[in-house]
Design an enzyme around this catalytic site. Structure first.
Site, short mmCIF file in Angstrom:
data_model
loop_
_atom_site.label_atom_id
_atom_site.label_comp_id
_atom_site.label_asym_id
_atom_site.label_seq_id
_atom_site.Cartn_x
_atom_site.Cartn_y
_atom_site.Cartn_z
N LYS A 70 117.75 81.07 57.54
CA LYS A 70 116.85 80.33 56.89
C LYS A 70 115.46 81.19 56.69
O LYS A 70 114.99 81.13 55.41
CB LYS A 70 116.39 79.14 57.37
CG LYS A 70 117.47 77.94 57.42
CD LYS A 70 117.04 76.33 58.02
CE LYS A 70 118.08 75.71 58.25
NZ LYS A 70 117.70 74.24 58.81
N ASP A 106 114.75 70.19 54.58
CA ASP A 106 114.91 69.46 55.81
C ASP A 106 113.77 68.48 55.94
O ASP A 106 113.93 67.47 56.83
CB ASP A 106 114.52 70.68 56.98
CG ASP A 106 115.77 71.45 57.27
OD1 ASP A 106 117.00 70.86 56.81
OD2 ASP A 106 115.74 72.59 57.56
#
Ligand code: ATR
Length: 279
Positions: A70, A106
């Site tokens: 990420k 997220d």
């Protein structure tokens, strides 16, 4: 006649064999009658930089990014959404005019799961307690702060908690890991973001029966679906929110971005993924 190529998306990670994202997105593609396919895309560490650089020519419509890529994806994209900038992590990629773009879903996954599972959970805001200061904790803390909570944070490695708290001046206080119990008392929401509670890991240092009866207890771990932490909370009569919901909800904005349809997190989808989690 050859069939037109199916738009393809997927998830990049290493290892990636256990990702449930294909199950989620392929379910939605079928529900909406869309052409396309979502695959697992294993990319070894030595190949990730080249993979991201070559993405515009890959034929992929977009991709999700998971552990451990990420941060590298965040650095590789030409532009990112504000949440990705705050978290310095990208988990959703797409192309715009041939340029690689990034977002982070997220935070939305965490708060949307609470919104759906415990409507009104943030009505009184107040204080929240978060255990852990890794990648997942960043999204959880960001979501809680942006919903108006004062966050108390404890992590085994205290400097990591201090670095995270420094990103939210005045909104996050750091507490010693050994003092987790005292720090959690009075919190409206308590969240475990550590891998403690997965099989073979240690115990979480919290007595949940000493929280207020209105407290909400969430775990981002979803294997097992009901962690010992959540089981204890449920036995104490507290409302619980499991990690699978966050996984399902973080997938929604990616699918919408790629296919232009906002999919729903339904009981049917949950049941499908739950069945896949059974050992
Ligand atoms: P993720 O991206 O899933 O959050 P991570 O960045 O590796 O993964 O973070 C894992 C979190 O679990 C960290 O808060 C970690 O604590 P440290 O920062 O001290 O490593 C926590 N964690 C993992 N194993 C732990 C254990 N046995 N006891 C306490 N905390 C643990």
């Amino acid at each position: 006649m050859t069939a037109p190529p199916r738009p393809t998306v997927g998830v990049i990670g290493w290892p990636i064999a256990h990702s449930r994202s294909p199950l989620i997105h392929n379910h939605w593609l079928a529900v909406h009658g869309l052409a396309g396919h979502y695959d697992r895309l294993p990319v070894p560490p030595e190949a990730i930089e080249g993979f991201l650089a070559d993405f515009p020519a890959s034929g992929l419509l977009g991709a999700n990014v998971t552990i451990p890529y990420k941060e590298i994806a965040y650095r590789a994209v030409a532009a990112r959404d504000p949440v990705a900038d705050r978290l310095m992590a990208v988990n959703c990629l797409w192309l715009e005019a041939g340029r690689l773009m990034g977002a982070n879903t997220d935070v939305e996954g965490f708060v949307a799961n609470l919104d759906q599972t415990v409507p009104g959970w943030d009505a009184a805001a107040g204080s929240a307690f978060v255990l852990g200061a890794g990648g997942a904790a960043r999204a959880v803390v960001d979501g809680l702060v942006h919903r108006g909570f004062q966050v108390r944070l404890a992590n085994r490695t205290r400097p990591r908690a201090e670095a995270l708290a420094a990103l939210y001046p005045g909104a996050v206080t750091v507490h010693a890991f050994e003092d987790a119990q005292a720090a959690a008392e009075g919190a409206a929401v308590v969240v475990n973001t550590t891998s403690l509670g997965m099989k073979g890991e240690g115990e979480i240092p919290l007595r949940l029966d000493r929280l207020g009866p209105d407290s909400i207890v969430a775990d981002i771990v979803y294997v097992p679906l009901e962690t010992p932490f959540l089981a204890t909370a449920r036995a104490a009569g507290l409302r619980t929110v499991d990690g699978l919901g966050m996984l399902l909800h973080q997938a929604v904005p990616s699918f919408e971005r790629w296919f232009g349809v906002r999919p729903a997190v339904t009981p049917a989808l949950r049941a499908r993924v739950e069945a896949d989690l059974v050992p």
